[in-house]
Each structure stands twice: as structure tokens, then as C-alpha cells.
Design an enzyme around this catalytic site. Structure first.
Site, short mmCIF file in Angstrom:
data_model
loop_
_atom_site.label_atom_id
_atom_site.label_comp_id
_atom_site.label_asym_id
_atom_site.label_seq_id
_atom_site.Cartn_x
_atom_site.Cartn_y
_atom_site.Cartn_z
N TYR A 113 105.21 25.92 -18.19
CA TYR A 113 103.80 26.28 -18.11
C TYR A 113 103.19 26.44 -19.50
O TYR A 113 103.88 26.44 -20.51
CB TYR A 113 103.52 27.47 -17.23
N GLU A 114 101.86 26.54 -19.52
CA GLU A 114 101.06 26.57 -20.76
C GLU A 114 101.26 25.31 -21.60
O GLU A 114 101.22 25.35 -22.82
CB GLU A 114 101.38 27.82 -21.59
N GLY A 115 101.47 24.19 -20.93
CA GLY A 115 101.72 22.93 -21.61
C GLY A 115 103.21 22.73 -21.77
O GLY A 115 103.88 23.50 -22.46
N ARG B 104 100.72 30.67 -25.36
CA ARG B 104 101.82 29.82 -25.83
C ARG B 104 102.78 30.60 -26.70
O ARG B 104 104.00 30.45 -26.58
CB ARG B 104 101.25 28.60 -26.54
#
Length: 593
Positions: free
Chosen positions: A440-442, A296
Site C-alpha cells: 500500500y501507499e504505492g 510512505r
């Protein structure tokens, strides 16, 4: 042809003047071997690699893309050789523990080396990035034998790593994954299921790929409490550490994407593949979050790299492009027209991008320093405070940095006018490649919900209060000649404190207020953080003389007068609440007649 020159002067300023990095390193036993001269040499070498190796492959990699043939993924021409140079240079293990073949460098440094790679070739950078993240998860939770087996090979670049979480029906809600892990008599597990959106799920860069896979055992508790983590190698590893027979895991396809086309985003099929438990059953999500939180911050750095690349190209274009005359009279009368730099709106766009880049870079290094404290400081109170700060700032580093980076990149593209839409100038690829960083990655909406719900409301604003106390202490220490940034920082901190209390109070009566406020709150939080960063930048610049430092102060003034006022509009939206949003019937959203 697109250009890129690593902003080494700005990077050195942030490290040496703003954060006094060498003093910090020398005060911590685990970093005492590091000095500014060594770090400067590393930055210089990465600049050469980024400019001479990864930048020339950026457009060709986008046009060729990754491809799959007979169950094997192939990267674009030049990537394999570039990856080998990268691995042989020791870059994959730059921040890794020396015990496993790494160099033990601080996160404050790797933030900047990562930025250069993301600026010049984000698709390339994603391959080693996932390996590094996998290594971090294993180093934190794997057994000693597993570490000895996998970590040296990962950090040497002989083997790669992936993170296999998402399934077709399960993205944010990992508790409903269906991938199964059934225990075998030999202590291994048979892993069966399908994972999607797997970055570097297969490639031709490494001899072996070590997949970290989330799965559930047959008797696992429901939800996220029943998730376990498994090592599933592409090729099984023999007892002597050599590569053995093929494991029944492989790519079913690669996604056709908007951007980062040279990065192989795979659908991965596990057909009874042999896997090995990491840690304990049902405790896999904690291990995976070590990797996810690292990724993140990396996405935020992807944003900085893209907007720095975009800025440099837009600024060069604006300098060379002749269109029209200055409103105050011709500035280049010997030419057919003036450079478009004479127009205030062009400068507005460029200064927006430059201010975003400088504050973002400082913020990323600040978060990197907090991470270094968690790893290297011996005082437990300092470590706890740093862990709390990292928890608070991780969603901001991911979401705010990528949100403002996309806005900045679009501003840079607009400087080009019609040429910004044409492939040869590099801006349209830059925009396409960066868009994924918000997803991506949340997704950034989920990151905002994490900030507002878990990191603010859940603990009654304790983390925020500590952060604001630090900001106020620093602002109050500023000299009288920096009153412009001192007052702006203190005022913005007061506003954030007030709106934080408002949301916490409103959430007691209506939990929907958390999600309704979250994105605007994250942006308000980001703006206050950037005011803090510019206060630090201003304090450092005011101690030096010369045009370089004067420009730092002027850019801080630009931020205060032209960008920080957005804080008031974000707060107004939060104050409006979420009740009106929820009054619309669900049918309204699909009724068009």
C-alpha cells in the site's frame, strides 16, 4: 506468549549520540522548547502504552477482526477503549501544530513513538495514522475556516480522517479516476463514486470521520491535472461545530485480507455526498501527496516495528530452545542439549535482523530530521536542500525499509523452526501484517520507479550527487581506528555513483532501462545509505566505552562483511540491462503447453 520491550536504549543512542538531537532542536527557534529530558519522558510513556495497552490487543484483534453490520463498521474488543486512552493522552497531536491543539514535537521523535505502536499493534496504529495524515494535508492546503473546523477535532481524536484515492479501475494511475464532483448552488459539491482499499473508511472509534476524497469536476482536464480534493464528512458539521445529519457516504463492505485484519479496509460508496473543495479545483493531487508522502515514511516505520518485534521474540526463543550440541563441544553440559544460539546459522539470522533494525531506525530518524529542517529551519538554502533530500529519500524510506524488514521478519520466523508457523508464537501474524507495507501507499516497485525515474534520471543525478557528497564528507572525517567503515562507505559511494551514471546514460537510448534497473538500484541505494548510517553509529559508539557501544561497532563490522557485499550483486544485475526481459513475446507469459 509474544513479548515486546521498547528498545529505549537504542532509541536514545540514535537521538542523543548519533544525531545529537538536542543540539539540533535548540538551534531552531520552532523546536527550542524541546529538550532530551522531555523527549525521554515521552518515549517512556509511549513504551508503557505500547507494552501494556496495544500489545495485548494484537492477537485478539487479528482473530476477531473488524466487522460490518447494517452499514456500520465495528472494531475488535478493546480497540475503542485503547483509542480513547491514546487520544486522551494527546498522542494523535504529538507532532501537530500547537495552534490546532497539537504538541509541536519533531518528526525525529514521532518516528520512534510510531515504531513502538507498529511493533505492538499495526492494525491499531493505522487508525490514528490516517487521521494525522489527513490533518497534515488540511493544514497545508485547507482554508483557515476549514482548519478551524476540522483540525482541533481530528487532533483530539473526536473525529477521524481517511484518504480516499483508489478506485476499482484506478490505482497507480489516478488520472483515470471516475468519481465526480458537481458544484452545488451553496458552494459545496455533490460527490458520487466508489473508492476501494480505504483504511479506516468507517469505524466506531470516533464521533465523525472526515474523508479526503479525490474527484473530478465535469469540465476538468484529462489525467492527473484534472484531480481536485474534497472534504466529505461522514456526518455534516453544523455552523456551531457540532455533528449534524448523516452524509450519503458509507462502507459497502470491508475487505477480507491476509493481515492487519483489525484495521477496517473499506469499499466506500459516495452517493451524491456533500463535499467541500480543498484549495483550488484541479490542484488536488499536490495536497494529497502531502498526506501520501507522510504515509510512505510511516510504512517504512511499520517495517522497523515489525522486525524489532520479530527480533526480540526470535532472540528469546533461541536463548530458551535446546536442540543439539555446539560443533566445538557442549556449552551447556548440565542440560540435555545446548541453546540453538550456539549454532552460527542461527546467529547469522539474528544478526541480519539486528543489523537491519539498527540501520533502519537510524535512517528513519535521519529522514525525520530532514523533514524537521523543512518545517523549522529559517535558512532558505537549508530548507531547499532538505526538501530535495526528502524527495530523494522518501521512496527509499518506504520501499527499502519494508523490503528488508520482510526479509528480516522471515529470518526471525525461521529461527523458530516449525513453531514459527504456529499462531501462538506470534510470528505468522507478524509476517502477514507486514506484507501489506510493501504494497500500500504505492507498491515498492512503483517507489523504485519513482526513485530511478523522477529523482535520479529526470534531474541528471543532481540529488544523488549531493547526497553522496555528504556521505563522503562524513566518511572522510572518521578517525583512523574506524578505517573499516570509512573505506567500506567510500567504496560503496563510488560504486553507487558509477552505476547511477550508467543508468542515466542507458536511459537516453532506451527509456525501459529506468524501470528495468529500478528495484536493484533502490536496493543498491539502500545498502549505501545503511553503510552511511553505520558510519554514523560507529563514530558515535567509538566515543564511549562499555559493552553496549562495543556491540554497536561489532554490528557495524558484521554489516560490512556479511551484508554490504550484496551491493555488488545488485550492481551486476543493473549492468545486465533490461533488453533481454523485453524480448519475450507477451504470449509467452500466458502460454503453458
Amino acid at each position: 506468549m509474544p513479548i515486546y520491550n521498547a528498545p529505549l536504549a537504542d532509541m536514545r543512542f540514535i537521538l542523543n549520540d548519533v544525531f545529537q538531537a538536542e543540539q539540533f532542536w535548540q538551534s531552531n527557534a520552532g523546536l527550542a522548547h524541546i529538550d532530551s529530558a522531555t523527549v525521554d519522558a515521552i518515549l517512556e510513556e509511549m513504551a508503557k502504552f505500547a507494552q501494556n495497552v496495544t500489545l495485548p490487543l494484537n492477537r485478539s484483534g487479528d482473530e476477531e477482526g473488524a466487522r460490518i453490520e447494517n452499514g456500520q463498521v465495528y472494531t475488535p474488543a478493546g480497540f475503542k477503549d485503547a483509542f480513547r486512552q491514546f487520544a486522551d493522552g494527546g498522542w494523535i497531536g504529538l507532532g501537530a501544530d500547537e495552534q490546532w491543539g497539537g504538541q509541536g514535537m519533531p518528526k525525529m521523535l514521532t518516528v520512534l513513538t510510531d515504531e513502538m505502536l507498529f511493533a505492538t499493534n499495526p492494525s491499531f496504529q493505522l487508525y490514528p495514522l490516517l487521521s494525522i495524515g489527513a490533518g497534515m494535508a488540511l493544514n497545508s492546503y485547507a482554508s483557515e475556516e476549514q482548519k478551524q473546523t476540522y483540525l482541533p477535532k481530528i487532533y483530539s481524536g473526536e473525529w477521524g480522517g481517511t484518504m480516499c484515492l483508489t478506485e476499482p479501475h484506478a490505482g497507480t494511475d489516478l488520472g483515470i479516476i471516475k468519481t465526480k464532483a458537481v458544484a452545488n448552488d451553496d458552494g459545496s459539491y455533490s460527490i458520487t463514486g466508489t473508492k476501494i482499499f480505504i483504511t479506516g473508511g468507517d469505524n466506531d472509534l470516533c464521533e465523525n470521520i472526515i474523508h479526503l476524497v479525490l474527484a473530478k469536476t465535469p469540465d476538468a482536464p484529462a489525467g492527473s491535472r484534472g484531480i481536485s480534493l474534497f472534504i466529505v464528512p461522514k456526518f455534516l458539521v453544523n455552523k456551531d461545530g457540532s455533528v449534524g445529519e448523516r452524509n450519503p457516504v458509507g462502507p459497502g463492505s470491508i475487505e477480507h485480507k491476509m493481515g492487519i485484519k483489525a484495521s477496517a479496509t473499506c469499499v466506500m460508496n459516495f452517493d451524491g455526498a456533500k463535499g467541500y473543495l480543498v484549495g483550488k479545483e484541479n490542484e488536488g493531487l499536490a495536497a494529497m501527496f502531502v498526506m501520501m508522502n507522510y504515509e510512505r515514511l510511516s510504512m517504512g516505520i511499520q517495517g522497523i516495528g515489525a522486525s524489532e518485534y520479530a527480533y526480540q521474540n526470535a532472540a528469546q526463543y533461541a536463548t530458551d530452545r535446546l536442540q543439539g550440541r555446539s560443533a566445538t563441544g557442549a556449552k551447556q553440559p548440565e542440560k540435555v542439549a545446548d541453546s540453538i544460539l550456539v549454532h552460527p546459522d542461527v546467529r547469522r539470522m539474528l544478526l541480519n535482523v539486528r543489523a537491519t533494525n539498527e540501520a533502519s531506525r537510524a535512517f528513519a530518524v535521519y529522514v525525520g530530521q530532514q523533514l524537521d529542517m523543512t518545517k523549522f529551519c529559517e535558512d532558505q538554502d537549508t530548507v531547499k536542500k532538505a526538501n530535495d533530500r526528502v524527495a530523494l529519500l522518501t521512496p527509499v524510506a518506504k520501499a527499502y525499509l519494508t523490503d528488508v524488514a520482510l526479509t528480516a521478519t522471515l529470518d526471525a520466523q525461521m529461527v523458530f523452526g516449525g513453531h514459527g508457523y504456529i499462531r501462538e508464537w506470534g510470528m505468522e501474524q507478524c509476517v502477514r501484517d507486514l506484507r501489506i507495507a510493501q504494497i500500500y501507499e504505492g507498491t515498492n516497485g512503483v517507489q523504485a520507479q519513482d526513485l530511478m525515474g523522477r529523482k535520479v534520471v529526470k534531474n541528471g543525478g543532481v540529488f544523488v550527487a549531493a547526497y553522496l557528497s555528504e556521505i563522503r564528507d562524513f566518511a572522510n572525517s572518521l578517525s583512523a581506528d574506524l578505517d573499516f567503515i570509512k573505506q567500506a562507505t567510500l567504496n560503496s559511494a563510488d560504486k553507487l555513483e558509477q552505476v547511477t551514471k550508467l543508468v542515466i546514460e542507458n536511459a537516453q537510448g532506451n527509456p525501459n532501462e529506468i524501470n528495468a534497473a529500478s528495484v536493484d538500484y533502490l536496493h543498491a541505494f539502500g545498502l549505501v545509505s545503511y553503510a552511511y548510517m553505520f558510519a554514523k553509529i560507529s563514530a558515535a559508539a567509538s566515543q564511549k566505552s562499555g559493552e553496549f557501544y562495543e556491540n554497536k561497532l561489532n554490528l557495524a563490522k558484521y554489516f560490512v562483511t556479511r551484508m554490504l557485499p550484496e551491493l555488488d550483486s545488485r550492481i551486476a544485475k543493473i549492468q545486465a540491462g533490461g533488453e533481454l526481459m523485453m524480448q519475450f513475446s507477451p504470449d509467452y507469459f500466458t502460454t503453458y503447453a
